[in-house]
Scaffold this motif. Structure first.
Motif, mmCIF file in Angstrom:
data_model
loop_
_atom_site.group_PDB
_atom_site.id
_atom_site.type_symbol
_atom_site.label_atom_id
_atom_site.label_comp_id
_atom_site.label_asym_id
_atom_site.label_seq_id
_atom_site.Cartn_x
_atom_site.Cartn_y
_atom_site.Cartn_z
ATOM 1 N N ALA A 184 -62.035 23.792 -16.363
ATOM 2 C CA ALA A 184 -61.575 22.523 -16.944
ATOM 3 C C ALA A 184 -60.868 21.668 -15.899
ATOM 4 O O ALA A 184 -60.318 22.168 -14.913
ATOM 5 N N VAL A 185 -60.883 20.370 -16.134
ATOM 6 C CA VAL A 185 -60.104 19.424 -15.340
ATOM 7 C C VAL A 185 -58.834 19.129 -16.129
ATOM 8 O O VAL A 185 -58.877 18.520 -17.193
ATOM 9 N N ALA A 186 -57.709 19.586 -15.617
ATOM 10 C CA ALA A 186 -56.429 19.467 -16.324
ATOM 11 C C ALA A 186 -55.702 18.217 -15.864
ATOM 12 O O ALA A 186 -55.386 18.069 -14.677
ATOM 13 N N ILE A 187 -55.429 17.326 -16.807
ATOM 14 C CA ILE A 187 -54.691 16.086 -16.530
ATOM 15 C C ILE A 187 -53.279 16.253 -17.083
ATOM 16 O O ILE A 187 -53.097 16.450 -18.284
ATOM 17 N N LEU A 188 -52.282 16.185 -16.226
ATOM 18 C CA LEU A 188 -50.889 16.242 -16.668
ATOM 19 C C LEU A 188 -50.453 14.840 -17.080
ATOM 20 O O LEU A 188 -50.399 13.932 -16.247
ATOM 21 N N TYR A 189 -50.169 14.655 -18.366
ATOM 22 C CA TYR A 189 -49.710 13.360 -18.876
ATOM 23 C C TYR A 189 -48.202 13.441 -19.068
ATOM 24 O O TYR A 189 -47.709 14.174 -19.928
ATOM 25 N N ALA A 190 -47.461 12.677 -18.255
ATOM 26 C CA ALA A 190 -45.994 12.747 -18.274
ATOM 27 C C ALA A 190 -45.414 11.339 -18.215
ATOM 28 O O ALA A 190 -45.042 10.850 -17.136
ATOM 29 N N PRO A 191 -45.318 10.653 -19.343
ATOM 30 C CA PRO A 191 -44.719 9.305 -19.360
ATOM 31 C C PRO A 191 -43.202 9.369 -19.312
ATOM 32 O O PRO A 191 -42.602 10.396 -19.608
ATOM 33 N N THR A 192 -42.596 8.272 -18.938
ATOM 34 C CA THR A 192 -41.139 8.202 -18.883
ATOM 35 C C THR A 192 -40.568 7.725 -20.208
ATOM 36 O O THR A 192 -41.301 7.399 -21.145
ATOM 37 N N HIS A 193 -39.235 7.681 -20.271
ATOM 38 C CA HIS A 193 -38.531 7.253 -21.479
ATOM 39 C C HIS A 193 -38.561 5.735 -21.597
ATOM 40 O O HIS A 193 -38.489 5.022 -20.598
ATOM 41 N N ARG A 194 -38.679 5.248 -22.835
ATOM 42 C CA ARG A 194 -38.656 3.806 -23.098
ATOM 43 C C ARG A 194 -37.314 3.442 -23.721
ATOM 44 O O ARG A 194 -37.022 3.833 -24.852
ATOM 45 N N ASP A 195 -36.514 2.663 -22.994
ATOM 46 C CA ASP A 195 -35.207 2.277 -23.521
ATOM 47 C C ASP A 195 -35.321 1.279 -24.664
ATOM 48 O O ASP A 195 -34.406 1.182 -25.490
ATOM 49 N N TYR A 196 -36.414 0.563 -24.724
ATOM 50 C CA TYR A 196 -36.543 -0.474 -25.740
ATOM 51 C C TYR A 196 -37.191 0.039 -27.021
ATOM 52 O O TYR A 196 -37.388 -0.721 -27.953
ATOM 53 N N ARG A 197 -37.515 1.327 -27.070
ATOM 54 C CA ARG A 197 -38.115 1.899 -28.270
ATOM 55 C C ARG A 197 -37.164 2.883 -28.921
ATOM 56 O O ARG A 197 -36.504 3.666 -28.243
ATOM 57 N N GLY B 84 -65.006 14.194 -22.923
ATOM 58 C CA GLY B 84 -65.867 15.351 -23.048
ATOM 59 C C GLY B 84 -65.123 16.665 -22.915
ATOM 60 O O GLY B 84 -63.938 16.703 -22.581
ATOM 61 N N PRO B 85 -65.804 17.778 -23.167
ATOM 62 C CA PRO B 85 -65.144 19.086 -23.238
ATOM 63 C C PRO B 85 -64.623 19.594 -21.901
ATOM 64 O O PRO B 85 -63.863 20.565 -21.875
ATOM 65 N N ARG B 86 -65.015 18.971 -20.798
ATOM 66 C CA ARG B 86 -64.569 19.448 -19.483
ATOM 67 C C ARG B 86 -63.102 19.132 -19.235
ATOM 68 O O ARG B 86 -62.437 19.800 -18.439
ATOM 69 N N PHE B 87 -62.565 18.118 -19.891
ATOM 70 C CA PHE B 87 -61.210 17.650 -19.614
ATOM 71 C C PHE B 87 -60.201 18.236 -20.593
ATOM 72 O O PHE B 87 -60.486 18.415 -21.776
ATOM 73 N N VAL B 88 -59.000 18.512 -20.066
ATOM 74 C CA VAL B 88 -57.874 19.005 -20.856
ATOM 75 C C VAL B 88 -56.654 18.169 -20.485
ATOM 76 O O VAL B 88 -56.441 17.858 -19.306
ATOM 77 N N ILE B 89 -55.860 17.791 -21.490
ATOM 78 C CA ILE B 89 -54.632 17.029 -21.238
ATOM 79 C C ILE B 89 -53.427 17.924 -21.495
ATOM 80 O O ILE B 89 -53.296 18.516 -22.569
ATOM 81 N N LEU B 90 -52.560 18.032 -20.492
ATOM 82 C CA LEU B 90 -51.277 18.725 -20.632
ATOM 83 C C LEU B 90 -50.231 17.658 -20.939
ATOM 84 O O LEU B 90 -49.864 16.863 -20.060
ATOM 85 N N ALA B 91 -49.782 17.585 -22.173
ATOM 86 C CA ALA B 91 -48.879 16.512 -22.619
ATOM 87 C C ALA B 91 -47.433 16.977 -22.506
ATOM 88 O O ALA B 91 -47.024 17.925 -23.179
ATOM 89 N N ARG B 92 -46.666 16.308 -21.662
ATOM 90 C CA ARG B 92 -45.260 16.671 -21.476
ATOM 91 C C ARG B 92 -44.379 15.471 -21.795
ATOM 92 O O ARG B 92 -44.458 14.431 -21.134
ATOM 93 N N ALA B 93 -43.533 15.619 -22.802
ATOM 94 C CA ALA B 93 -42.615 14.546 -23.179
ATOM 95 C C ALA B 93 -41.439 14.498 -22.217
ATOM 96 O O ALA B 93 -41.044 15.504 -21.619
ATOM 97 N N HIS B 94 -40.856 13.323 -22.072
ATOM 98 C CA HIS B 94 -39.630 13.166 -21.284
ATOM 99 C C HIS B 94 -38.511 13.965 -21.937
ATOM 100 O O HIS B 94 -38.483 14.153 -23.156
#
Length: 742
Positions: A527-540, A557-567
């Protein structure tokens, strides 16, 4: 014939109806019909329904000539339904993303049961979502489908219509009664007579808890339970359930009583007493506390009820005062203890570390603590962390809980104090305080936040400067960081421009380490692992991602995987409603460096993680869809879109296109990353922590020379080692221009 018929009664819900209907039509399972029932609503509900019907043929509106209430409105919707299964939503509720697909899978897995019970979350008017506490009854362990006598605990769930899916042919034999609390007769009748039941341990509905005042409509609960017990009388084979339902009725009456205005409680208890005498059926077990509450309702003891409530309130106040007094005495004792420790000799062989105000072992202090044990083994190290993070602290490092006597002793008597935020302390002569910060600053920090009240919140700038005055050293990763920190944190400290210690691991890790980390996270081998790591939103107020991660991975497609990491300030998972197995929540993982090593690419926005990740020389993609809002609320030191570390997407479709066409790892992306790495990672060669320790502890001047970025060889990602194309078939790529992406 559609798979699902979703029936939505609508009456005075114009502010919420659009979101409700949209949540149904946007489901990943499109095999449905949506039946909104306009219950002669005097507001714009009818017009909203017409708009949806005009744009989507799956919407089949039903109109009632006069207002009849949610029960008859649902009956009218059922009469028009043609789907295999029925689902009910209130007009101010929403279906969770992917809910229908999950329900469809579970129905198929359990052999098309009569009823499928799923979970829900209550959404308060404040925006907070709370999962029902009885969700443990929905465990999917054990055989399925089953009958109610096999899992009687299901009756402890709220008796509502919208937490279930019903086989239409089975549900055709039932009808909702008129009036308030109409869900109770329907639910009891359905569950008691169903031949097959299954459960789904997943939040499928977000039920809005609206602000409502107590009204006399609550008195209609008596009439509804009369219907429940009349149904039991008509069916003698259901007589064994009478004690259970009697107890559930007492639970309901007790809950309703607490919601009533004071002036109506005496009348309600009188009616409850008569009602309980009429349907009394003892025998169901209950705890002592429940038996007491039930007795008050069953006997109609209004004065006793008021007395006990008053006694309970007084008890709570007494406990609160006692706890407050105990806390005051403890604080005074700890202050005295700290003052005494400040007068005792410093322990020259002690160093204490802390990250993010007491979180787990990690970040720059974590790398320095490890370097202390390696290069200065004569110094004993201790780590300050709350008990929930003690498991992250290495063996051999002392654990210290914030606010304890040991904590104040460590602050008063340790020679070395290393932190990445700012310890509040009285600095003694001979103590050395090292401030590591926690990343290269992109967003405004320190004194620059005086002009950013939304981001500064309640920051005490005088206290900040008092803390800065205790610093001896500030660790800096690059010249940009040095110039920024010295301006926004003005003080007499010395800047150690040696690199980011937490990034040493990127140069020290091996391919075996990467493989082990990927296996521990459950990333498929190719798999192709994409680390998704957004920053904090002060206005939300809420930090839910604007990206539909399920939609993104389904397009890629099935080849990709997302690693979701919250701030770390998010307070929960980044995408709690994600249903795809290609979206892995890694928020709870203590080491973000390990996640970087395990991934093949980084997807972020304005987070400082981009500066760290550049050391790996792996692709970085920015999703900057709210640049203007972020700049207005927080501000940045440079326009990251003008000097990006890789491709930049301004929308979800552009983001999908960047990955689908391979531009995320193309030559232009590599050129941008190389320039970014040269500017912001000049010293991150794997020995930054060693340089800090040698300078701070031993006073060495001839530190290890820095290896230039071009000569470093970080461990390659799994995708690079695979040497296979990482693009999506052309038919899945979005037809968007790439000219303004870089």
């Amino acid at each position: 014939m559609p798979r699902f018929s979703v029936i939505v009664p609508a009456y005075k819900v114009q502010a919420y109806l659009h979101a409700c209907l949209e949540s149904v039509l946007s489901q990943s399972c499109p095999d449905l019909e949506l039946i909104p029932v306009d219950d002669a609503s005097p507001d714009a509900c009818g017009a909203i329904i017409d708009e949806f019907a005009a744009r989507d043929a799956r919407v089949r509106p039903v109109r009632l000539a006069r207002n009849q209430g949610p029960g008859p409105a649902r009956n009218a919707g059922m009469a028009e339904a043609t789907g295999d299964y029925l689902l009910f939503l209130d007009g101010d509720d929403t279906l969770a993303p992917g809910a229908l697909e999950a329900i469809a899978d579970r129905l198929k897995e359990t052999g098309e049961p009569d009823v499928l019970v799923h979970d829900y979350a209550r959404t308060c008017w404040t925006g907070e979502a709370i999962r029902d506490q009885a969700f443990v009854q929905l465990t999917e362990q054990g055989p399925a489908p089953f009958r109610l006598e096999d899992r009687p605990g299901l009756l402890r769930l709220p008796m509502v219509a919208w937490n279930k899916a019903y086989r239409r042919e089975f549900a055709a034999g039932f009808a909702f009664p008129p009036g308030h609390y109409e869900d109770a007769p329907w639910t009891y009748e359905v569950l008691l007579t169903a031949e097959s039941i299954a459960t789904l341990d997943r939040v499928c509905v977000h039920h809005r808890q609206r602000r409502t005042a107590g009204t006399r409509r609550h008195f209609e609960v008596f009439e509804q339970y009369d219907r429940v017990f009349a149904f039991l009388t008509e069916r003698p084979e259901l007589a064994p359930w009478r004690p259970v339902l009697f107890r559930r009725m007492l639970d309901t009456l007790t809950a309703v009583l607490a919601r009533l205005p004071r002036g109506t409680r005496a009348e309600f208890l009188r009616l409850a007493r008569a009602h309980c005498r009429r349907h009394r059926a003892p025998g169901a077990p209950a705890s002592p506390r429940e038996r007491l509450r039930h007795a008050l309702v069953r006997l109609g003891l209004h004065r006793t009820y008021r007395t006990l409530r008053l006694a309970a309130a007084l008890r709570r106040k007494a406990v609160k005062l006692t706890v407050k007094l105990a806390g005051t005495l403890r604080s005074a004792a700890l202050r005295l203890h700290y003052r005494i420790q400040l007068r005792l000799p410093l322990r020259q062989d002690r160093a204490v570390f802390c990250a993010y105000g007491g979180q787990g072992h990690g970040c720059n202090p974590g790398a320095l603590e490890q370097a202390f044990r390696t290069h200065a083994p004569h110094i004993r190290t201790a780590w300050i962390a709350h008990p929930g993070h003690h498991h992250t602290i290495p063996v051999g490092t002392r654990r210290i809980t914030p606010g304890t006597a040991a904590y104040w002793t460590a602050l008063a008597r340790s020679r070395y104090l290393i932190d990445n935020e700012g310890l509040r302390l009285i600095k003694r002569p001979g103590q050395i305080v090292v401030q590591t910060q926690h990343g290269t600053p992109l967003k405004h920090m320190g004194l620059d936040l005086r002009e950013r009240p939304a981001a500064a919140a309640d920051m005490d700038f005088d206290a900040l400067l008092d803390t800065v005055d205790t610093w001896d050293y500030v660790v800096s990763a690059n010249r940009h960081s040095t110039l920024t920190w010295e301006r926004v944190h003005p003080g007499a400290y010395r800047t150690l421009e040696y690199g980011q210690p937490r990034n040493d691991v990127f140069q020290q890790a091996t391919s075996a380490d990467v493989t082990r980390l990927r296996e521990s996270l459950g990333i498929p081998e190719n798999a192709v692992a994409i680390l998704y790591a957004p920053t904090h939103r002060d206005y939300r107020r809420t930090q839910r991602t604007t990206l539909d991660l399920d939609h993104v991975v389904s397009r890629l497609g099935p080849r990709f995987v997302i690693l979701a990491r919250a701030h770390r300030r998010c307070g929960g998972p980044l995408a709690p409603d994600a249903t795809s197995r290609q979206v892995i929540d890694v928020t709870a993982q203590p080491s973000v460096e390990s996640l970087c090593l395990a991934s093949d690419a980084l997807l972020t926005d304005y987070s400082s993680i981009m500066f760290d990740y550049a050391n790996l020389d792996r692709p970085i993609v920015l999703h900057a869809d709210d640049q203007e809002a972020y700049e207005a609320a927080r501000g940045t030191y440079f326009d990251v879109r003008a000097f990006p570390p890789g491709a930049v997407a301004r929308s979800e479709d552009e983001l999908i296109d960047i990955f689908a066409t391979g531009h995320w790892r193309g030559s232009r992306s590599a050129q941008l990353r190389a320039a970014f790495r040269t500017r912001f990672c000049p010293y991150d060669d794997g020995r930054a922590a060693e340089r800090v320790v040698r300078h701070v502890v031993f006073g060495e001047k001839g530190l290890p020379p820095v290896v230039p970025p071009a000569e470093r060889h970080p461990v390659p990602s799994a995708a690079c080692r695979a040497r296979t194309p990482l693009t999506v078939p052309p038919q899945q790529a979005a037809p968007l221009s790439l000219t303004d992406r870089f």
